[in-house]
Design an enzyme around this catalytic site. Structure first.
Site, mmCIF file in Angstrom:
data_model
loop_
_atom_site.group_PDB
_atom_site.id
_atom_site.type_symbol
_atom_site.label_atom_id
_atom_site.label_comp_id
_atom_site.label_asym_id
_atom_site.label_seq_id
_atom_site.Cartn_x
_atom_site.Cartn_y
_atom_site.Cartn_z
ATOM 1 N N GLU A 158 0.594 -1.001 0.184
ATOM 2 C CA GLU A 158 0.147 -0.168 -0.413
ATOM 3 C C GLU A 158 0.864 1.504 -0.408
ATOM 4 O O GLU A 158 0.760 2.003 0.659
ATOM 5 C CB GLU A 158 -1.303 0.350 1.069
ATOM 6 C CG GLU A 158 -2.345 -1.452 0.709
ATOM 7 C CD GLU A 158 -3.261 -1.289 2.604
ATOM 8 O OE1 GLU A 158 -4.017 -1.600 2.227
ATOM 9 O OE2 GLU A 158 -2.184 -0.793 3.932
ATOM 10 N N GLU A 234 -6.281 -7.611 -0.863
ATOM 11 C CA GLU A 234 -7.060 -7.637 0.678
ATOM 12 C C GLU A 234 -8.296 -7.623 0.510
ATOM 13 O O GLU A 234 -8.741 -6.304 -0.068
ATOM 14 C CB GLU A 234 -6.151 -6.812 1.050
ATOM 15 C CG GLU A 234 -4.491 -6.727 1.748
ATOM 16 C CD GLU A 234 -4.416 -5.914 2.415
ATOM 17 O OE1 GLU A 234 -5.260 -5.133 3.066
ATOM 18 O OE2 GLU A 234 -2.955 -6.290 2.672
#
Length: 586
Positions: A158, A234
């Site tokens: 991320e 995710e």
């Protein structure tokens, strides 16, 4: 040996089309004796892949000192997954977030005052390279191209939520490639424009992280990547808890609906989490959005498997959806019953102040140094100095304490300072002739996400004392590092069973086990502290909740006599503990 590659808008394993249906579980949040059980339940639910982060701070707790045994034996975990006919996705980036202490970064990075994190700062890159030089040769034999089960690796985690240093991302990519990582590499980011702009690299698979609205997320990705596989790396099917908040629960109906839409789009998916596990020891992380919020010990995550490995209603609902797309294996075998071992009388006690010498030596410093500057990673730290008197209603100010400090005058508690409270001082009357000022600071977990990632622990600025608007800095400190990683030197004495004064102390009791199994430790009438079973740090408890029990995995217990030690910060009205057969997470 096998091949795994991008093929058009999908993947191919040995040339045959393959959709990834993966579930996340972290080897470092599960006792090794249970790895096989959790992996078997993953496969029985219809998943073909397991995904795990690799936590740098677990594997290099001290700079240059590497650990790959026990709960840190990632190689064994991966090989076991392969033996169970599961593919493996590894996310070995230096930073992992994961609600894990410091996002997986080792605390010793903060010992260098000019350290810059998650960018192409040369000093940081040198530390990352040294870690990769140790880690990657261990991973090479585990790749599918070497006959192992690993089919893909993550470059960074991320990153678009944090920065835009493409040179840093290119450095990580080059390290992986030079280390022989010849399987597909990928990035994972949220679906906002700035995230995809900052976190992706040309020629590297870009994946998404989200919990809802898959059509919108994939449409945004297609603006940047018109071709290639759609992957939700995710899929947030639950959530984590902070101390003082409510326990998060996400119903399975919504989770099932979003999954069905992901699969109907032809996309691959990784459930975050399939099984959350536990933040044993001091490894919980923290967030700082509006204020500092430490994560609880349980990482149950309201996932498909509970913290203790029980299939939930979400497990069975998800299994049914997956069965619409793939042939399901047999159902998992039953999980052994939990155990109740009853009340544990904590009949022995020693004050922290009387135990100092058995926990380590003191160092002298001009100013109250941080944990990292003293080579300490986790736990508590004690600062002591002389304060002059008389001073009536003396204000003692702790500048930038991290994270929670209890202040003592001649051993008597006079207040607590918490970094999130907005109040950085306590008041006390200092007698003529002066007194000893003591400050016990708890590191409640380094921040694991966002702009405030740099999070040294202890008293990070200074201590001032005085009255009204006038204060002066306090110099000349004795400091004791208290990581609580070895309690074998404690010398307990008998307790009287009466309510205890508000002073930090260790309590010890014993209980008998005939048939070892999972249990849950409940500490009613206790306020805040840490619990240890047979020397293993179960993690923190805190009366403010939402978590009310600590998970005790059966493999930590032994037939016969077992030891329970509780380090309580503020005394207890009833020195008893309960080992029960049900979890209470809020």
């Amino acid at each position: 040996m096998a091949t795994f590659a991008i093929q058009g808008d999908g993947f191919a394993y040995n040339g045959e089309p393959m959709r990834i249906i993966s579930g996340a579980m972290h080897y470092f949040r599960i006792v090794p004796e249970y790895w096989e059980d959790r992996l078997r339940k993953l496969r029985a639910c219809g998943f073909n892949t397991v995904e795990t982060y690799v936590a740098w701070n677990l594997h290099e707790p001290k700079e240059g000192g590497f650990r790959f045994e026990g709960i840190a034996d990632v190689e064994r975990f991966v090989r076991l997954a392969g033996e169970l006919r599961l593919h493996v996705i590894l996310r070995p980036s230096p930073y992992i977030c994961a609600e894990w202490e410091f996002g997986g970064l080792p605390s010793w990075l903060l010992a260098e005052p000019d350290m810059r994190l998650r960018c192409s700062h040369p000093v940081y890159l040198a530390k990352v390279k040294a870690y990769c030089d140790e880690l990657l040769p261990r991973l090479k034999p585990l790749l599918c191209t070497s006959g192992g089960p690993v089919i893909a690796l993550q470059i960074e985690n991320e990153y678009g939520s944090y920065g835009n240093d493409k040179n840093y991302l290119k450095f990580l990519k080059t390290e992986l490639e030079n280390g022989g990582m010849d399987v597909p590499l990928f990035t994972s980011d949220g679906s906002e424009d700035y995230m995809l702009q900052g976190g992706t690299l040309p020629g590297v698979l870009a994946t998404l992280n989200f919990g809802a609205r898959p059509e919108e997320a994939f449409a945004k990705l297609r603006e940047y990547r018109p071709e290639g596989p759609l992957v939700c790396m995710e899929y947030w099917n639950g959530w984590f808890d902070h101390w003082g908040d409510e326990h998060h629960v996400r119903g399975f109906a919504d989770v099932v609906d979003v999954l069905d839409r992901i699969l109907a789009a032809g996309a691959s998916v990784n459930f975050y989490m399939f099984h959350g596990g536990t933040n044993f020891g001091f490894y919980n992380g923290a967030n700082h959005i509006e204020h500092y919020e430490p994560t609880v010990t349980s990482y149950d995550y309201n996932a498909l498997l509970s913290e203790s490995g029980e299939p939930t209603d979400k497990y069975w609902a998800i299994r049914e959806v997956i069965g619409r797309y793939v042939e399901l294996p047999e159902k998992p075998s039953a999980t052994p019953a939990k155990r109740s071992y009853g009340t544990v009388r904590m009949e022995e006690r020693v004050s922290l102040f009387d135990a100092f010498e058995s926990l380590g030596s003191a160092v002298q410093a001009v100013v109250p140094e941080t944990m990292e500057r003293l080579g300490q990673d986790y736990g508590f730290i004690w600062y002591e100095t002389d304060i002059s008197g008389p001073q009536a209603d003396c204000e003692i100010m702790l500048q930038e304490v991290r994270d929670r400090a209890t202040v003592y005058i001649d051993g008597a508690c006079c207040g607590t300072v918490e970094r999130w409270s907005g109040d950085d001082s306590v008041r006390a009357d200092i007698p003529a002739g002066g007194a000893k000022l003591g400050i016990l600071v708890e590191n409640m977990g380094r921040i694991n996400y966002g702009a405030k990632l740099r999070d040294p622990k202890g008293i990070t600025e200074g201590v001032k004392a005085g009255a009204k608007l006038y204060h002066h800095f306090m110099f000349g400190w004795n400091i004791r590092c208290l990581p609580l990683d070895d309690l074998s030197g404690l010398r307990f004495g008998p307790g009287d069973g009466a309510p205890q004064a508000e002073e930090p102390a260790f309590y010890r009791g014993f209980f008998e086990v005939d048939d070892a199994g999972d249990s849950f430790l409940k500490l009613d009438e206790w306020k805040k502290g840490v619990a240890f079973v047979n020397g293993f740090n179960l993690g923190r408890y805190w009366e403010k909740g939402p978590q009310k029990t600590l998970y005790v995995p059966g493999p930590l217990l032994r037939k016969g006599r077992n030891e329970l030690i509780v380090f309580e910060l503020h005394g207890t009205s009833s020195p008893h503990a309960m080992l029960q057969d049900t979890a209470e997470l809020g």
